[in-house]
Design a protein around this motif. Structure first.
Motif, mmCIF file in Angstrom:
data_model
loop_
_atom_site.group_PDB
_atom_site.id
_atom_site.type_symbol
_atom_site.label_atom_id
_atom_site.label_comp_id
_atom_site.label_asym_id
_atom_site.label_seq_id
_atom_site.Cartn_x
_atom_site.Cartn_y
_atom_site.Cartn_z
ATOM 1 N N LEU A 25 0.800 -1.388 0.072
ATOM 2 C CA LEU A 25 -0.066 -0.078 0.010
ATOM 3 C C LEU A 25 1.048 1.195 0.150
ATOM 4 O O LEU A 25 0.549 2.127 -0.573
ATOM 5 C CB LEU A 25 -0.775 0.035 1.202
ATOM 6 N N THR A 26 1.932 1.398 0.742
ATOM 7 C CA THR A 26 2.862 2.286 0.715
ATOM 8 C C THR A 26 3.411 2.823 -0.831
ATOM 9 O O THR A 26 3.457 3.989 -1.214
ATOM 10 C CB THR A 26 4.060 2.057 1.699
ATOM 11 N N THR A 27 3.777 1.488 -1.374
ATOM 12 C CA THR A 27 4.412 1.938 -2.743
ATOM 13 C C THR A 27 3.162 2.435 -3.721
ATOM 14 O O THR A 27 3.323 3.319 -4.583
ATOM 15 C CB THR A 27 4.963 0.602 -3.238
ATOM 16 N N PHE A 28 1.885 1.322 -3.675
ATOM 17 C CA PHE A 28 0.994 2.090 -4.554
ATOM 18 C C PHE A 28 0.581 3.488 -4.082
ATOM 19 O O PHE A 28 0.418 4.312 -5.015
ATOM 20 C CB PHE A 28 -0.352 1.317 -3.951
ATOM 21 N N THR A 29 0.339 3.997 -2.969
ATOM 22 C CA THR A 29 0.123 5.210 -2.562
ATOM 23 C C THR A 29 1.219 6.158 -3.062
ATOM 24 O O THR A 29 0.774 7.216 -3.694
ATOM 25 C CB THR A 29 0.041 5.307 -0.939
ATOM 26 N N ARG B 55 -7.602 10.213 -6.377
ATOM 27 C CA ARG B 55 -8.683 9.445 -6.273
ATOM 28 C C ARG B 55 -8.328 7.859 -6.079
ATOM 29 O O ARG B 55 -8.890 6.970 -5.202
ATOM 30 C CB ARG B 55 -9.513 9.425 -7.420
ATOM 31 N N ARG B 56 -7.170 7.623 -6.785
ATOM 32 C CA ARG B 56 -6.630 6.254 -6.740
ATOM 33 C C ARG B 56 -5.999 5.814 -5.410
ATOM 34 O O ARG B 56 -6.141 4.737 -4.952
ATOM 35 C CB ARG B 56 -5.560 5.738 -7.659
ATOM 36 N N VAL B 57 -5.209 6.794 -4.640
ATOM 37 C CA VAL B 57 -5.187 6.528 -3.480
ATOM 38 C C VAL B 57 -6.160 6.302 -2.515
ATOM 39 O O VAL B 57 -6.061 5.379 -1.715
ATOM 40 C CB VAL B 57 -4.059 7.939 -2.860
ATOM 41 N N LYS B 58 -7.079 7.111 -2.643
ATOM 42 C CA LYS B 58 -8.411 6.912 -1.671
ATOM 43 C C LYS B 58 -8.868 5.393 -1.842
ATOM 44 O O LYS B 58 -9.360 4.523 -0.965
ATOM 45 C CB LYS B 58 -9.509 7.796 -1.898
ATOM 46 N N GLU B 59 -9.098 5.029 -3.203
ATOM 47 C CA GLU B 59 -9.764 3.708 -3.587
ATOM 48 C C GLU B 59 -8.859 2.528 -3.186
ATOM 49 O O GLU B 59 -9.267 1.668 -2.731
ATOM 50 C CB GLU B 59 -9.892 3.642 -5.084
ATOM 51 N N GLY B 60 -7.504 2.891 -3.248
ATOM 52 C CA GLY B 60 -6.376 1.779 -2.808
ATOM 53 C C GLY B 60 -6.451 1.525 -1.308
ATOM 54 O O GLY B 60 -6.670 0.395 -0.828
#
Length: 182
Positions: free
Chosen positions: A64-68, A78-83
């Motif tokens: 999640l850290t990497t994705f965020t 928006r993708r951060v919130k969805e993730g």
């Protein structure tokens, strides 16, 4: 120069966090050492098992850290919130598996870390991991939240939550050991 400053800030925060985590573990180990060698063996086996059980949740938080970080850096809030929402949907599944293994399978799993003939050590370690397992939901909520905060660069929140959680764990260990024992 800005990149170097950012790397140093992240590295320093992560190093301080790790030092505090291991200081907390050292303090709890000091408490356990007062109970004698059999309890030390049981606790150390339970700590190894705890580390193993938490691996999936910690790796999930690191992902999640990497994705965020990637999406935050690209301006895709928006993708951060969805993730993060997806993480909180999947987290109960991970925690349920961790808890079931710790609570119901603790005795069986302890046998991987302790000689099979040491049934009292296995029983004490299983009892320890059973208690620890009930806190996995909180630990994984913290880990997942820290993954988000790390990804957006909010290192003070990360560090503060580590200070709080480790201080609480150490404090409760000393407080509850007086009435519960090991």
């Amino acid at each position: 120069s800005t990149l170097l400053k950012s790397i140093v800030q992240y590295s320093f925060a992560a190093a301080c966090q790790q030092v505090y985590i291991y200081l907390g573990l050292l303090l709890v180990q000091g408490l356990v050492n007062g109970y004698g060698t059999r309890v030390i063996a049981a606790f150390n086996g339970a700590e190894r098992l705890d580390t193993l059980l938490q691996t999936a949740g910690l790796d999930f938080a690191n992902a999640l850290t990497t994705f965020t970080a990637q999406n935050y850096g690209a301006g895709k809030i928006r993708r951060v919130k969805e993730g993060f929402k997806v993480g909180f949907v999947l987290m109960p599944i991970i925690v349920a598996v961790m808890m079931l293994l710790g609570i119901l399978g603790g005795r069986w799993l302890m046998a991987f870390f302790v000689e099979r003939g040491e049934s009292d050590i296995i029983a004490q370690g299983a009892a320890c991991i059973r208690v620890i397992s009930y806190g996995y939901w909180l630990a994984e909520t913290i880990n997942l939240s820290q993954g988000l905060f790390r990804g957006v660069g909010m290192l003070k929140i990360n560090f503060s939550s580590t200070l709080f959680s480790i201080t609480t764990r150490v404090g409760l260990s000393y407080l509850l050991s007086q009435s519960w024992g090991m």
